[in-house]
Scaffold this motif. Structure first.
Motif, mmCIF file in Angstrom:
data_model
loop_
_atom_site.group_PDB
_atom_site.id
_atom_site.type_symbol
_atom_site.label_atom_id
_atom_site.label_comp_id
_atom_site.label_asym_id
_atom_site.label_seq_id
_atom_site.Cartn_x
_atom_site.Cartn_y
_atom_site.Cartn_z
ATOM 1 N N GLN A 1 28.582 50.588 39.633
ATOM 2 C CA GLN A 1 29.916 50.809 40.193
ATOM 3 C C GLN A 1 29.869 51.746 41.390
ATOM 4 O OE1 GLN A 1 32.102 52.172 36.759
ATOM 5 N NE2 GLN A 1 32.934 50.122 36.345
ATOM 6 N N ARG A 2 29.049 52.787 41.283
ATOM 7 C CA ARG A 2 28.961 53.732 42.404
ATOM 8 C C ARG A 2 28.402 53.042 43.646
ATOM 9 N NH1 ARG A 2 25.412 56.748 44.977
ATOM 10 N NH2 ARG A 2 23.699 55.962 43.715
ATOM 11 N N ILE A 3 27.393 52.212 43.482
ATOM 12 C CA ILE A 3 26.808 51.517 44.638
ATOM 13 C C ILE A 3 27.822 50.542 45.261
ATOM 14 C CG2 ILE A 3 25.028 49.876 45.336
ATOM 15 C CD1 ILE A 3 23.187 51.168 43.250
ATOM 16 N N ILE A 4 28.530 49.808 44.417
ATOM 17 C CA ILE A 4 29.537 48.851 44.928
ATOM 18 C C ILE A 4 30.631 49.603 45.686
ATOM 19 C CG2 ILE A 4 31.283 47.159 44.282
ATOM 20 C CD1 ILE A 4 28.441 46.136 44.133
ATOM 21 N N ASN A 5 31.074 50.737 45.167
ATOM 22 C CA ASN A 5 32.108 51.515 45.852
ATOM 23 C C ASN A 5 31.622 52.038 47.189
ATOM 24 O OD1 ASN A 5 33.946 51.103 43.777
ATOM 25 N ND2 ASN A 5 33.368 52.979 42.691
ATOM 26 N N SER A 6 30.364 52.450 47.259
ATOM 27 C CA SER A 6 29.819 52.953 48.526
ATOM 28 C C SER A 6 29.732 51.850 49.574
ATOM 29 C CB SER A 6 28.442 53.567 48.296
ATOM 30 O OG SER A 6 27.493 52.576 47.932
ATOM 31 N N HIS A 7 29.702 50.596 49.119
ATOM 32 C CA HIS A 7 29.697 49.455 50.037
ATOM 33 C C HIS A 7 31.119 48.932 50.297
ATOM 34 C CE1 HIS A 7 25.397 49.498 49.165
ATOM 35 N NE2 HIS A 7 25.210 48.587 50.141
ATOM 36 N N MET B 1 34.436 45.726 41.792
ATOM 37 C CA MET B 1 33.777 45.046 40.685
ATOM 38 C C MET B 1 34.795 44.844 39.565
ATOM 39 S SD MET B 1 30.334 46.048 38.504
ATOM 40 C CE MET B 1 31.108 47.342 37.543
ATOM 41 N N GLU B 2 34.850 43.637 39.012
ATOM 42 C CA GLU B 2 35.788 43.296 37.952
ATOM 43 C C GLU B 2 35.023 42.631 36.813
ATOM 44 O OE1 GLU B 2 39.974 40.778 37.374
ATOM 45 O OE2 GLU B 2 38.649 40.384 39.084
ATOM 46 N N ILE B 3 35.362 43.065 35.573
ATOM 47 C CA ILE B 3 34.673 42.535 34.386
ATOM 48 C C ILE B 3 35.669 41.731 33.560
ATOM 49 C CG2 ILE B 3 33.411 43.119 32.272
ATOM 50 C CD1 ILE B 3 32.533 45.703 33.647
ATOM 51 N N LYS B 4 35.338 40.483 33.271
ATOM 52 C CA LYS B 4 36.128 39.637 32.390
ATOM 53 C C LYS B 4 35.223 39.142 31.270
ATOM 54 C CE LYS B 4 39.291 37.949 35.974
ATOM 55 N NZ LYS B 4 39.839 36.752 36.659
ATOM 56 N N SER B 5 35.718 39.254 30.043
ATOM 57 C CA SER B 5 34.861 38.877 28.915
ATOM 58 C C SER B 5 35.699 38.318 27.769
ATOM 59 C CB SER B 5 34.066 40.094 28.423
ATOM 60 O OG SER B 5 33.198 39.707 27.388
ATOM 61 N N GLN B 6 35.077 37.445 26.990
ATOM 62 C CA GLN B 6 35.693 36.873 25.797
ATOM 63 C C GLN B 6 34.635 36.822 24.704
ATOM 64 O OE1 GLN B 6 37.598 33.142 26.495
ATOM 65 N NE2 GLN B 6 38.343 32.921 24.400
ATOM 66 N N VAL B 7 34.989 37.376 23.558
ATOM 67 C CA VAL B 7 34.022 37.479 22.448
ATOM 68 C C VAL B 7 33.543 36.091 22.051
ATOM 69 C CG1 VAL B 7 33.684 38.285 20.087
ATOM 70 C CG2 VAL B 7 35.092 39.629 21.688
ATOM 71 N N ASN B 8 32.201 35.994 21.880
ATOM 72 C CA ASN B 8 31.522 34.758 21.468
ATOM 73 C C ASN B 8 31.620 33.645 22.516
ATOM 74 O OD1 ASN B 8 30.766 35.896 18.957
ATOM 75 N ND2 ASN B 8 32.755 35.318 18.074
ATOM 76 N N VAL B 9 32.078 33.957 23.711
ATOM 77 C CA VAL B 9 32.125 32.967 24.800
ATOM 78 C C VAL B 9 31.241 33.409 25.964
ATOM 79 C CG1 VAL B 9 33.594 31.797 26.495
ATOM 80 C CG2 VAL B 9 34.423 32.171 24.160
ATOM 81 N N ILE C 1 36.319 47.135 27.381
ATOM 82 C CA ILE C 1 36.109 46.856 28.820
ATOM 83 C C ILE C 1 36.536 48.032 29.674
ATOM 84 C CG2 ILE C 1 36.853 45.385 30.732
ATOM 85 C CD1 ILE C 1 36.952 43.045 28.807
ATOM 86 N N SER C 2 37.657 48.689 29.329
ATOM 87 C CA SER C 2 38.150 49.799 30.139
ATOM 88 C C SER C 2 37.221 51.013 30.098
ATOM 89 C CB SER C 2 39.553 50.213 29.673
ATOM 90 O OG SER C 2 39.511 50.618 28.305
ATOM 91 N N LYS C 3 36.336 51.112 29.048
ATOM 92 C CA LYS C 3 35.443 52.269 28.934
ATOM 93 C C LYS C 3 34.086 52.023 29.564
ATOM 94 C CE LYS C 3 37.616 53.687 24.590
ATOM 95 N NZ LYS C 3 37.385 54.004 23.168
ATOM 96 N N ILE C 4 33.831 50.762 29.965
ATOM 97 C CA ILE C 4 32.532 50.458 30.557
ATOM 98 C C ILE C 4 32.406 51.171 31.885
ATOM 99 C CG2 ILE C 4 31.130 48.615 31.566
ATOM 100 C CD1 ILE C 4 32.201 46.751 29.451
ATOM 101 N N GLY C 5 31.308 51.854 32.107
ATOM 102 C CA GLY C 5 31.080 52.654 33.303
ATOM 103 C C GLY C 5 31.082 54.140 33.017
#
Length: 608
Positions: free
Chosen positions: A568-574, A578-586, A545-549
């Motif tokens: 990410q660049r577009i969101i920052n310009s606005h 942006m936050e990413i939360k993930s769980q394997v197989n969920v 997750i930390s390497k995404i982007g």
């Protein structure tokens, strides 16, 4: 004049008034008594003379009675009476019928008055009248009795002598009164001194308190009202000493705080100015003068001198929100200098309240954002260069592989001089991969100047869902959309936001090759609008997750990693996150937060 003297004089005046009244009454009584006494004396004298004269009339041998030198003659009797009473001037014996004078003398003549009063004397027995002869007062008495039935005895008294006696008694009375007044004054002065002695101590203590000296209390030796007053004065002095110490400390703290605030206001680099409820400037600091070009004297009294006409509605809305009790965050806007130059500033407006909590003025703090904007521009350029370097390395790596494949097939065909269709298909596939990499690289190379307009985020997202719905149906994907009923106005570049949602929804679809549901929620939380996109796919390992982007970092076999980087660049310009939360197989959830607008603006904002 001291209070002791005043009290003494007052008591003396009261006693003097009493003595005056007493003297007047006494003199009146004395005069009445003396008149009555004189009248009685005169009546007694007349009675004795009448008795002597009656005895003389009744003696036998009248020839012997008139002998010369006989001590029983009326004249001899009259002389004896005059000798005994020097105030008797004349004795006269009237015949009551003829009013002739057989005995005595009749030199003090008042014929009209005498004749009129003789008849009254025959009725009353004794009459007394005052007369004035040659300017001198005299008294004449008339006495009548039966033993002297044919005569009326009249006696003349000297009025001057009687008046001298009265004046002497009056002078004695006045002398005694004066001596008494002096004694009363001396005694009252001493008594008042004893009575007001505690008052002197109280006055001394009051003078000490007025000079801010509270240490020495009054020595209380009495238990009367003055003693109680002294006790209260001591308590008051002690309380005042405590309060004065507190006031000194409070004053010193206020002085230090005032100096600290004045130093802060005058030496801060932020422009500070105070306005009243009508918008008139009432105070500015040195930074305000330097930033906007107004001198303090010319700025005070002006109404919103640094506010551009285009931002009047914005400021009015901010002030209304403050008056309604809201706390406003720092807002970036535009202000105008004295020369008419528009400069970007960061403005914070705070209310100034009185002791009752009522807002009386506003404090506006303006920070010049030109330097920061230049730094941000330099930072963006530095980030661009860094990104270009990363892209260059990635592009070189990613394009080298398909180019190597193409070169190998072309050499093979050149040597065999035959065209293999299988080789052509592979070469076209590699060319498509190169085209995809170059296309996504061109997205990053688009010009950065965009025009922001006011849009409702729900409309933007629904347009994207309608666009992606056909692709979702092909992959057996179902959209579950939950939108808030509140307005979701934001300042944005619509095409860029659509690209963000397309990238995120496309990633969610590719994460569920067997189909599933994509949950999309929009909520309005105070100053921000939150968008949550959740899939039911395979999920992302936590260490990835930390390497995404990062450019060309992807978990997909055919991905380039540039899509999330662009997002990410577009969101920052606005000015969002942006936050990413993930769980394997969920599954994976992408949370976006964008700043909300209070109301629609008339025009967009040009962002660099």
């Amino acid at each position: 004049m001291s209070i002791k003297m005043k009290f003494s004089v007052l008591i003396t005046l009261i006693v003097f008034t009493f003595f005056i009244i007493h003297h007047i009454l006494s003199e009146y009584s004395m005069m009445q008594g003396m008149r009555e006494q004189a009248r009685q004396t005169m009546q007694d004298t007349s009675m004795h003379i009448a008795q002597s004269f009656s005895a003389y009339e009744q003696k036998p041998g009248p020839g012997t009675l008139f002998q010369e030198g006989n001590p029983s003659t009326p004249e001899h009797i009259f002389e004896i009476v005059k000798t005994i009473n020097p105030n008797i001037k004349e004795i006269t014996v009237f015949e009551q019928d003829a009013l002739s004078v057989p005995y005595g003398s009749y030199t003090y003549i008042d014929a009209i008055g005498d004749h009129s009063i003789i008849s009254k004397a025959r009725q009353s027995g004794f009459e007394l009248r005052k007369m004035v002869i040659n300017g001198k007062p005299y008294y004449r008495s008339f006495y009548y009795t039966k033993p002297t039935d044919n005569y009326i005895i009249s006696v003349v008294y000297d009025g001057v002598g009687i008046k001298q006696i009265i004046n002497k008694k009056r002078g004695d009375t006045l002398m005694y009164t004066g001596i008494m007044m002096v004694l009363v004054f001396v005694i009252s002065y001493s008594l008042v001194g004893v009575m007001i002695r505690p008052l002197k101590d109280i006055l001394w203590k009051v003078n000490e308190v007025s000079s801010a000296r509270f240490q020495q209390p009054i020595r209380i030796k009495r238990k009367d009202e003055f003693g109680l007053l002294a006790l209260k004065v001591n308590a008051m002095s002690q309380n005042l000493s405590i309060y004065m110490n507190k006031l000194r400390k409070a004053f010193e703290e206020n002085r230090r705080m005032k100096e600290h605030l004045e130093s802060f206001i005058n030496h801060t680099s932020d422009a500070i100015h105070l306005i009243d409820l009508d918008g008139k400037v009432i105070q500015v600091n040195r930074a305000f003068e330097l930033l906007f070009g107004y001198e303090e004297e010319e700025a005070i009294g002006l109404v919103h001198p640094i506010l551009p006409i285009s931002h009047e509605a914005e400021l009015r809305q901010m002030l209304n929100q403050i008056l309604s009790g809201k706390v406003l965050p720092t807002q970036e806007t535009m202000r105008m200098t004295k020369l008419g130059e528009l400069i970007p500033v960061s403005v914070t407006i705070s209310p100034i309240r009185d002791s009752d909590g009522t807002i009386r003025a506003f404090a506006s703090i303006s920070r010049d954002m030109r330097s920061r904007n230049k730094m941000e521009e330099l930072l963006r350029r530095s980030e661009k260069l860094t990104t270009v370097g990363q892209l260059a390395a990635g592009v070189a790596h990613e394009i080298r592989n398909p180019l190597t494949t193409l070169r190998g097939f072309l050499q093979l065909q050149q040597e065999s001089k035959k065209l293999a269709l299988s080789h052509v298909a592979l070469m076209l596939s590699e060319l498509d991969r190169i085209n995809l990499i170059v296309g996504e690289f061109l997205i990053l190379a688009k010009p950065q100047a965009t025009r922001f307009v006011t849009k409702d985020l729900r409309d933007v997202l629904q347009d994207v869902i309608a666009l992606m719905n056909s692709e979702a149906l092909l992959h057996n994907i179902e959209f579950r959309v939950s939108l808030t009923e509140e307005g979701c106005l934001i300042s944005c570049e619509e095409n860029q936001l659509k690209q963000v949602f397309i990238n995120l929804i496309k990633n969610a679809i590719e994460a569920m090759p067997s189909g599933g549901r994509i949950h999309i929620h929009i909520t309005h939380k105070r100053e921000f609008i939150t968008i949550a996109i959740t899939d039911e796919g395979m999920g992302i390992p936590e260490e990835m997750i930390s390497k995404i982007g990062d450019p060309f970092f992807t978990g997909k076999e055919t991905g380039t990693g540039l899509g999330i980087m662009v997002t990410q660049r577009i969101i920052n310009s606005h000015r969002g996150t942006m936050e990413i939360k993930s769980q394997v197989n969920v599954g994976t959830t992408i949370n976006l937060m964008l700043p909300a607008l209070k109301e629609a603006r008339e025009s967009g904002i040009l962002e660099a």
